[in-house]
Design a protein around this motif. Structure first.
Motif, PDB file in Angstrom:
ATOM      1  N   LYS A 165       0.829  -1.201   0.000  1.00  0.00           N
ATOM      2  CA  LYS A 165       0.000   0.000   0.000  1.00  0.00           C
ATOM      3  C   LYS A 165       0.871   1.261   0.000  1.00  0.00           C
ATOM      4  N   PRO A 166       0.366   2.355  -0.599  1.00  0.00           N
ATOM      5  CA  PRO A 166       1.181   3.581  -0.696  1.00  0.00           C
ATOM      6  C   PRO A 166       1.581   4.167   0.643  1.00  0.00           C
ATOM      7  N   TRP A 167       0.775   3.950   1.706  1.00  0.00           N
ATOM      8  CA  TRP A 167       1.137   4.521   3.005  1.00  0.00           C
ATOM      9  C   TRP A 167       2.290   3.759   3.669  1.00  0.00           C
ATOM     10  N   PHE A 168       2.698   2.632   3.084  1.00  0.00           N
ATOM     11  CA  PHE A 168       3.891   1.949   3.572  1.00  0.00           C
ATOM     12  C   PHE A 168       5.148   2.716   3.154  1.00  0.00           C
ATOM     13  N   TYR A 169       5.119   3.314   1.972  1.00  0.00           N
ATOM     14  CA  TYR A 169       6.256   4.076   1.451  1.00  0.00           C
ATOM     15  C   TYR A 169       6.199   5.539   1.880  1.00  0.00           C
ATOM     16  N   ASN A 170       4.996   6.106   1.854  1.00  0.00           N
ATOM     17  CA  ASN A 170       4.817   7.524   2.152  1.00  0.00           C
ATOM     18  C   ASN A 170       3.803   7.670   3.279  1.00  0.00           C
ATOM     19  N   LEU A 171       4.280   7.974   4.478  1.00  0.00           N
ATOM     20  CA  LEU A 171       3.399   8.010   5.646  1.00  0.00           C
ATOM     21  C   LEU A 171       2.372   9.133   5.588  1.00  0.00           C
ATOM     22  N   ARG A 172       2.559  10.108   4.739  1.00  0.00           N
ATOM     23  CA  ARG A 172       1.535  11.151   4.581  1.00  0.00           C
ATOM     24  C   ARG A 172       0.251  10.566   3.983  1.00  0.00           C
ATOM     25  N   GLU A 173       0.396   9.439   3.278  1.00  0.00           N
ATOM     26  CA  GLU A 173      -0.771   8.786   2.690  1.00  0.00           C
ATOM     27  C   GLU A 173      -1.692   8.186   3.751  1.00  0.00           C
ATOM     28  N   VAL A 174      -1.166   8.031   4.977  1.00  0.00           N
ATOM     29  CA  VAL A 174      -1.993   7.515   6.075  1.00  0.00           C
ATOM     30  C   VAL A 174      -3.214   8.401   6.289  1.00  0.00           C
ATOM     31  N   TRP A 175      -3.042   9.710   6.087  1.00  0.00           N
ATOM     32  CA  TRP A 175      -4.115  10.664   6.391  1.00  0.00           C
ATOM     33  C   TRP A 175      -4.835  11.181   5.158  1.00  0.00           C
ATOM     34  N   THR A 176      -4.489  10.690   3.980  1.00  0.00           N
ATOM     35  CA  THR A 176      -5.187  11.106   2.765  1.00  0.00           C
ATOM     36  C   THR A 176      -6.643  10.657   2.814  1.00  0.00           C
ATOM     37  N   ALA A 177      -7.567  11.593   2.651  1.00  0.00           N
ATOM     38  CA  ALA A 177      -9.019  11.341   2.658  1.00  0.00           C
ATOM     39  C   ALA A 177      -9.541  10.901   4.020  1.00  0.00           C
ATOM     40  N   TYR A 178      -8.728  11.033   5.080  1.00  0.00           N
ATOM     41  CA  TYR A 178      -9.220  10.663   6.408  1.00  0.00           C
ATOM     42  C   TYR A 178     -10.399  11.554   6.795  1.00  0.00           C
ATOM     43  N   PRO A 179     -11.463  11.021   7.450  1.00  0.00           N
ATOM     44  CA  PRO A 179     -11.587   9.642   7.944  1.00  0.00           C
ATOM     45  C   PRO A 179     -12.328   8.705   6.979  1.00  0.00           C
ATOM     46  N   PHE A 290      10.452   7.790  15.292  1.00  0.00           N
ATOM     47  CA  PHE A 290      10.819   8.793  14.290  1.00  0.00           C
ATOM     48  C   PHE A 290      10.036   8.679  12.978  1.00  0.00           C
ATOM     49  N   TRP A 291       9.325   7.582  12.806  1.00  0.00           N
ATOM     50  CA  TRP A 291       8.460   7.442  11.637  1.00  0.00           C
ATOM     51  C   TRP A 291       6.989   7.390  12.057  1.00  0.00           C
ATOM     52  N   ILE A 292       6.640   6.401  12.905  1.00  0.00           N
ATOM     53  CA  ILE A 292       5.234   6.192  13.257  1.00  0.00           C
ATOM     54  C   ILE A 292       4.696   7.336  14.115  1.00  0.00           C
ATOM     55  N   ILE A 293       5.352   7.613  15.252  1.00  0.00           N
ATOM     56  CA  ILE A 293       4.861   8.687  16.122  1.00  0.00           C
ATOM     57  C   ILE A 293       4.971  10.046  15.419  1.00  0.00           C
ATOM     58  N   HIS A 294       6.003  10.240  14.636  1.00  0.00           N
ATOM     59  CA  HIS A 294       6.118  11.471  13.851  1.00  0.00           C
ATOM     60  C   HIS A 294       4.928  11.602  12.907  1.00  0.00           C
ATOM     61  N   CYS A 295       4.518  10.475  12.329  1.00  0.00           N
ATOM     62  CA  CYS A 295       3.364  10.466  11.418  1.00  0.00           C
ATOM     63  C   CYS A 295       2.073  10.824  12.141  1.00  0.00           C
ATOM     64  N   THR A 296       1.893  10.335  13.379  1.00  0.00           N
ATOM     65  CA  THR A 296       0.640  10.583  14.112  1.00  0.00           C
ATOM     66  C   THR A 296       0.638  11.926  14.836  1.00  0.00           C
ATOM     67  N   TRP A 297       1.818  12.520  15.045  1.00  0.00           N
ATOM     68  CA  TRP A 297       1.902  13.775  15.788  1.00  0.00           C
ATOM     69  C   TRP A 297       2.015  14.987  14.866  1.00  0.00           C
ATOM     70  N   VAL A 298       2.781  14.864  13.794  1.00  0.00           N
ATOM     71  CA  VAL A 298       3.080  16.017  12.939  1.00  0.00           C
ATOM     72  C   VAL A 298       2.101  16.175  11.777  1.00  0.00           C
ATOM     73  N   TYR A 299       1.713  15.076  11.123  1.00  0.00           N
ATOM     74  CA  TYR A 299       0.908  15.181   9.902  1.00  0.00           C
ATOM     75  C   TYR A 299      -0.573  15.482  10.121  1.00  0.00           C
ATOM     76  N   PRO A 300      -1.237  14.909  11.140  1.00  0.00           N
ATOM     77  CA  PRO A 300      -2.691  15.146  11.287  1.00  0.00           C
ATOM     78  C   PRO A 300      -3.117  16.610  11.323  1.00  0.00           C
ATOM     79  N   PRO A 301      -2.405  17.530  12.017  1.00  0.00           N
ATOM     80  CA  PRO A 301      -2.849  18.937  12.023  1.00  0.00           C
ATOM     81  C   PRO A 301      -2.870  19.580  10.642  1.00  0.00           C
ATOM     82  N   ASP A 302      -2.198  18.982   9.663  1.00  0.00           N
ATOM     83  CA  ASP A 302      -2.254  19.511   8.295  1.00  0.00           C
ATOM     84  C   ASP A 302      -3.597  19.217   7.628  1.00  0.00           C
ATOM     85  N   HIS A 303      -4.360  18.268   8.234  1.00  0.00           N
ATOM     86  CA  HIS A 303      -5.621  17.842   7.621  1.00  0.00           C
ATOM     87  C   HIS A 303      -6.844  18.281   8.411  1.00  0.00           C
TER      88      HIS A 303
END
Length: 358
Positions: A165-179, A290-303
């Protein structure tokens, strides 16, 4: 009153971003979302895991242990003494010198005799190598299956050369179209089986081999179940699968090292333990924060604006990280002793946590 508490607990503003309600996570337009009711099945499934574990340990692990030549050492039972048994059960298993002296007078035994009795009484309760082998074998089989299940949950045949899945390579994809992210069938079963397994660990923890990190294990299991349940209800499924995959990867090496240690394959066990230590440090102390927690802490406020669930989810991840640091300290200390030859691999495996995450 119960209804009021329920309404407050499931208040949209607690668990979902601003301008979203639970009605937005109802199945529609071909999208399927996780529901609280889906998680009820994990409790009966956990009982199923306990039954499967019993069958596995009796009809697979036990014959395998016999094939590898594992034999239980004959334990020397202590002579029964009502006074000492009462003290052992209600006061302490390791009495001090003052208590030894007092008990010696009551029983008419020498202090040396008393110390020998308590030492043998403690040894009498220690789990045998066969029990340890069966327990480690069962966990090894599950973690191998869980790791494969995590890969399947991320598998996407439409992507090449590595079909994940694309969110395996690019963690920003975790939040694409969320929720509004539909749950895949593979993700559903990955979550349900993983949560069921953790429930089974929690239910069996008093019967399993008890280690020094007993309290940390309970905290870990509860934090993991809370984290998975919340991520399921709030549709944090994508990041949830990544968290589980990162944790399951090192547990495979931990349990396999234990199995080989009990089978007396010491050199292979030492190599696997060293490999486990490396994988643990990389996945738990580098990738996880540095990847997972960074993804859940830094990226969500952008969405979306931050909300209580955002802080709650990251707090649960923080608890797991603290446990990782605690276990990493133990692992480094043990590895140092193993490399410099001050202890054996058997001592290492006895001291290791039964669940390193997890």
């Amino acid at each position: 009153m119960i209804e009021t508490i329920s309404e407050w607990f499931w208040w949209d503003r607690l668990w979902l971003p601003f301008n979203l309600t639970w009605t937005d996570l109802e199945d529609k337009d071909g999208r399927v979302y996780g529901k609280v009711s889906d998680l009820y099945i994990t409790l009966p499934y956990s009982m199923g895991f306990l039954i499967i574990r019993y069958i596995f340990e009796r009809f697979v692990a036990t014959p395998l242990a016999a094939f590898l030549g594992l034999r239980e050492k004959t334990k020397q039972n202590v002579e029964y003494n009502a006074i000492l048994e009462h003290y052992y059960a209600s006061r302490s298993k390791t009495p001090g010198k003052v208590d030894i002296t007092g008990l010696s007078k009551k029983c008419g035994w020498s202090s040396r005799h008393m110390e020998r009795w308590f030492r043998r009484r403690r040894n009498q309760e220690r789990p045998g190598v066969l029990k340890k082998f069966r327990e480690a074998s069962w966990r090894f089989v599950f973690y191998v299956g869980a790791f494969i299940g995590g890969i399947v949950a991320l598998y996407d045949v439409s992507i090449s050369p590595l079909p994940l899945k694309p969110w395996f390579y690019n963690l920003r994809e975790v939040w694409t179209a969320y929720p509004k992210q539909s749950i895949l069938e593979s993700q559903y079963w990955y979550y349900i089986l993983e949560m069921s397994f953790y429930w089974s660990l929690l239910l069996s923890i008093t019967f399993d081999v008890k280690r020094k990190d007993f309290k940390e294990q309970i905290i870990h299991h509860l934090a993991t179940l809370t984290l998975l349940a919340f991520s399921w209800c709030a549709n944090y499924i994508r990041v949830g699968t990544l968290v589980m995959l990162v944790h399951d990867s090192s547990d495979v090496f931990l349990e396999s090292a234990k199995v080989l240690n009990y089978a007396k394959w010491e050199k292979t066990c030492n190599s696997l333990f060293a490999l486990f230590a490396v994988v643990f440090m990389v996945t738990r102390l580098i990738i996880f924060p540095f990847w997972i927690i960074h993804c859940t802490w830094v990226y969500p406020p952008d969405h979306y604006p931050v909300f209580f669930g955002y802080y709650f989810f990251n707090a649960m991840l923080g608890i797991l990280l603290m446990l990782h640091i605690f276990w990493a300290y133990l692992i480094v200390s043990m590895l140092k002793k193993l490399l410099f030859g001050s202890v054996s691999s058997d001592w290492i495996c006895h001291k290791l946590p039964s669940k390193s995450l997890s």
